[in-house]
Design an enzyme around this catalytic site. Structure first.
Site, PDB file in Angstrom:
ATOM      1  N   ALA A   1      60.619 -12.386  65.320  1.00  0.00           N
ATOM      2  CA  ALA A   1      59.349 -13.013  65.694  1.00  0.00           C
ATOM      3  C   ALA A   1      58.268 -12.720  64.647  1.00  0.00           C
ATOM      4  CB  ALA A   1      58.911 -12.484  67.058  1.00  0.00           C
ATOM      5  N   PRO A   2      57.356 -13.670  64.408  1.00  0.00           N
ATOM      6  CA  PRO A   2      57.126 -14.941  65.112  1.00  0.00           C
ATOM      7  C   PRO A   2      57.979 -16.108  64.621  1.00  0.00           C
ATOM      8  CG  PRO A   2      55.398 -14.588  63.488  1.00  0.00           C
ATOM      9  CD  PRO A   2      56.293 -13.382  63.414  1.00  0.00           C
ATOM     10  N   GLY A   3      58.930 -15.859  63.724  1.00  0.00           N
ATOM     11  CA  GLY A   3      59.918 -16.905  63.482  1.00  0.00           C
ATOM     12  C   GLY A   3      59.789 -17.707  62.199  1.00  0.00           C
TER      13      GLY A   3
ATOM     14  N   LYS B   1      61.015 -16.997  59.285  1.00  0.00           N
ATOM     15  CA  LYS B   1      62.332 -17.048  58.628  1.00  0.00           C
ATOM     16  C   LYS B   1      63.346 -17.749  59.526  1.00  0.00           C
ATOM     17  CE  LYS B   1      61.166 -12.950  56.022  1.00  0.00           C
ATOM     18  NZ  LYS B   1      59.912 -12.684  56.793  1.00  0.00           N
TER      19      LYS B   1
ATOM     20  N   ASP C   1      64.757  -8.519  58.783  1.00  0.00           N
ATOM     21  CA  ASP C   1      63.379  -8.457  58.272  1.00  0.00           C
ATOM     22  C   ASP C   1      62.772  -7.232  58.958  1.00  0.00           C
ATOM     23  OD1 ASP C   1      61.077  -9.150  56.985  1.00  0.00           O
ATOM     24  OD2 ASP C   1      60.514 -10.725  58.401  1.00  0.00           O
TER      25      ASP C   1
ATOM     26  N   CYS D   1      58.155  -6.058  53.992  1.00  0.00           N
ATOM     27  CA  CYS D   1      56.911  -6.407  53.297  1.00  0.00           C
ATOM     28  C   CYS D   1      56.196  -5.110  52.898  1.00  0.00           C
ATOM     29  CB  CYS D   1      56.028  -7.304  54.150  1.00  0.00           C
ATOM     30  SG  CYS D   1      55.653  -6.659  55.782  1.00  0.00           S
TER      31      CYS D   1
HETATM   32  C1  LIG Z   1      57.842  -8.236  60.056  1.00  0.00           C
HETATM   33  S1  LIG Z   1      57.886  -8.838  61.677  1.00  0.00           S
HETATM   34  C2  LIG Z   1      59.131 -10.026  61.504  1.00  0.00           C
HETATM   35  C3  LIG Z   1      58.680 -11.326  60.945  1.00  0.00           C
HETATM   36  C4  LIG Z   1      59.682 -12.428  61.151  1.00  0.00           C
HETATM   37  N1  LIG Z   1      61.002 -12.098  60.671  1.00  0.00           N
HETATM   38  C5  LIG Z   1      59.235 -13.717  60.477  1.00  0.00           C
HETATM   39  O1  LIG Z   1      59.713 -14.072  59.422  1.00  0.00           O
HETATM   40  O2  LIG Z   1      58.378 -14.386  61.075  1.00  0.00           O
HETATM   41  C6  LIG Z   1      58.716  -7.549  62.484  1.00  0.00           C
HETATM   42  C7  LIG Z   1      59.187  -7.858  63.897  1.00  0.00           C
HETATM   43  O3  LIG Z   1      60.056  -6.791  64.247  1.00  0.00           O
HETATM   44  C8  LIG Z   1      59.960  -6.582  65.635  1.00  0.00           C
HETATM   45  N2  LIG Z   1      60.512  -5.228  65.882  1.00  0.00           N
HETATM   46  C9  LIG Z   1      59.940  -4.042  65.612  1.00  0.00           C
HETATM   47  N3  LIG Z   1      60.761  -3.034  65.946  1.00  0.00           N
HETATM   48  C10 LIG Z   1      61.893  -3.611  66.434  1.00  0.00           C
HETATM   49  C11 LIG Z   1      63.112  -3.104  66.944  1.00  0.00           C
HETATM   50  N4  LIG Z   1      63.333  -1.790  67.023  1.00  0.00           N
HETATM   51  N5  LIG Z   1      64.039  -3.972  67.377  1.00  0.00           N
HETATM   52  C12 LIG Z   1      63.828  -5.318  67.325  1.00  0.00           C
HETATM   53  N6  LIG Z   1      62.689  -5.850  66.848  1.00  0.00           N
HETATM   54  C13 LIG Z   1      61.733  -5.014  66.396  1.00  0.00           C
HETATM   55  C14 LIG Z   1      58.498  -6.750  65.934  1.00  0.00           C
HETATM   56  O4  LIG Z   1      58.291  -7.070  67.298  1.00  0.00           O
HETATM   57  C15 LIG Z   1      58.130  -7.894  64.978  1.00  0.00           C
HETATM   58  O5  LIG Z   1      58.182  -9.119  65.654  1.00  0.00           O
END
Ligand SMILES: C[S@@+](CC[C@H](N)C(=O)[O-])C[C@H]1O[C@@H](n2cnc3c(N)ncnc32)[C@H](O)[C@@H]1O
Length: 417
Positions: A235-237, A239, A298, A351
């Site tokens: 999230a938020p999606g 990728k 990610d 990032c």
């Molecule tokens: C950098 S953002 C991802 C951005 C997303 N991949 C994009 O391209 O839009 C990191 C995400 O990792 C999730 N997150 C953090 N810790 C996590 C965990 N232990 N397991 C699963 N998701 C996690 C967060 O809720 C957040 O949505």
């Protein structure tokens, strides 16, 4: 306005004293105040190092006692307004003096009044002498672990510049926007002040906002048509949309139910929901009886590479945050690798500018997991970013001529057996 400002002072303090996140705080501010609130906080975060180390030491000669520390936060926001925002000077001073009086006493009010009037008198000189320093001491400590003073200075240049709007377009779409630049990595760039909702292409579901760096990891994967992809921390999606648009079938995992709802809304807006499945899981506990051709991780990280879009990061992150996130990434990567098919690919991205969350993380992983090897990334437009190990180390200065890019790290790994 005085009462709004009083609330803002409390909110600003809570970011530093109670580690409340800026994005959570933003949601508490009424819609009609958001625009000014956002401008004030973004400017304050950008200018805080200059205000703390250059401006205030000239006019505040004694340390403010702990019981009155709110005065510091009053001065940070008031100085931001006087030096960087176009608001009536005396109205600004009077509001903050009133807040100081109500939060401390008459002396607190007089003190703030004297400091702010001094700043106002010296405004032109102060601005002429701006030292273009934006990174806090803690942020510098993180960067100094991995970069030379010249590299850090180059990064810091971009901290003073508002980030442009980057868009990713669907393969089938043909962008038709005035002022748009096509970046060498494939993203479309528009000026910083562009309102995305005013764009026809956005309204028609042809594109989405995604920093040029953030769009790179999926592009490193080559042909995705018909592939089964596990998108972890999705999230938020941004990728997820790229993967679906490239023809993959995607299982998107995120720890936050709320953020998954947002992901689904975003993907629906783009008309790409057909091959999407979502799962709310902590990636460390992910338990599914399925194997995938590709895993996109990610990973959650210190986000130090996003300081242009999130200037609070320059003031709040410490080496401890980097260590904590690196530890979490290591565990998630190890756990999720078990869901990869033989000969499958993992793209790992963060990032972060810290090598502990990038280069060092992956080098340790391949040492500890001999089933995996690094696949060197050769994506067009990323030549300057390619490291000798075959990773991408993206630094804010790499798209200098186009006003920079977020800091990012990308590695592609292959399961050999
Ligand atoms: C950098 S953002 C991802 C951005 C997303 N991949 C994009 O391209 O839009 C990191 C995400 O990792 C999730 N997150 C953090 N810790 C996590 C965990 N232990 N397991 C699963 N998701 C996690 C967060 O809720 C957040 O949505």
């Amino acid at each position: 306005m005085a009462t709004d400002r009083e609330n803002y002072v409390n909110l600003f303090k809570s970011i530093f004293k109670d580690s409340v996140s800026f994005s959570d705080i933003k949601k508490t501010v009424p819609e009609e105040e958001r625009s000014f609130f956002n401008m004030l906080f973004m400017s304050a975060f950008r200018q805080l190092t200059f205000i703390k180390t250059v401006v205030l030491p000239q006019f505040v000669k004694k340390k403010i006692p702990h019981k009155n520390e709110i005065l510091n936060f009053i001065l940070y926001l008031a100085t931001t307004e006087l030096l960087f925002l176009d608001k009536p000077d005396y109205a600004v001073i009077n509001s903050y003096v009133d807040i100081a009086k109500s939060k401390t006493d008459k002396f607190g009010g007089n003190f703030v009044n004297a400091v702010l009037r001094n700043i106002l008198r010296n405004r032109t000189l102060l601005l002429e002498k701006h030292n273009q320093k934006f990174f806090s001491a803690d942020f510098l400590k993180i960067l100094k672990q991995d970069y030379t003073p010249i590299e850090i200075e180059e990064m810091e240049h971009f901290a003073g510049i508002e980030a442009p709007l980057d868009l990713t377009f669907k393969y089938s779409a043909h962008p038709s926007i005035d002022n748009a630049i096509l970046l060498p990595t494939g993203s479309i760039r528009l000026p910083a002040n562009t309102k995305i909702t005013s764009l026809d292409d956005f309204q028609e579901g042809n594109c989405w906002a995604q920093d040029a760096a953030s769009a790179i990891p999926v592009r490193c994967l080559g042909e995705l048509k018909g592939k089964k992809v596990l998108d972890i921390c999705a999230a938020p999606g941004g990728k997820t949309a790229q993967l679906l648009d490239a023809g993959a079938t995607v299982t998107a995992v995120d720890i936050s139910e709320k953020r998954l709802v947002k992901l689904k809304e975003n993907i629906e807006r783009l008309g790409l929901s057909k091959n999407l499945n979502t799962l709310c899981y902590n990636a460390l506990d992910l338990d599914i009886n399925e194997k995938f051709d590709v895993i996109l991780l990610d990973a959650p990280c210190s986000a130090t590479g996003t300081f242009r879009r999130h200037p609070e990061i320059m003031n709040t992150k410490t080496i401890e945050d980097v260590k904590k996130q690196a530890d979490l990434q290591r565990k998630i990567l190890k756990h999720c690798a078990i869901f990869l098919k033989s000969n499958g690919l993992i793209v790992y991205a963060t990032c972060s500018l810290a090598k502990a969350e990038g280069e060092k993380q992956i080098k340790t992983f391949v040492k500890e997991c001999p089933d995996f090897c690094v696949v060197p990334i050769k994506l067009k437009g990323t030549e300057k970013m390619q490291t000798k190990e075959g990773f991408l180390r993206i630094l804010p200065q790499y798209l200098r001529e186009f006003s920079g890019i977020d800091g990012f790290f990308v590695a592609v790994l292959k399961r050999k057996i």
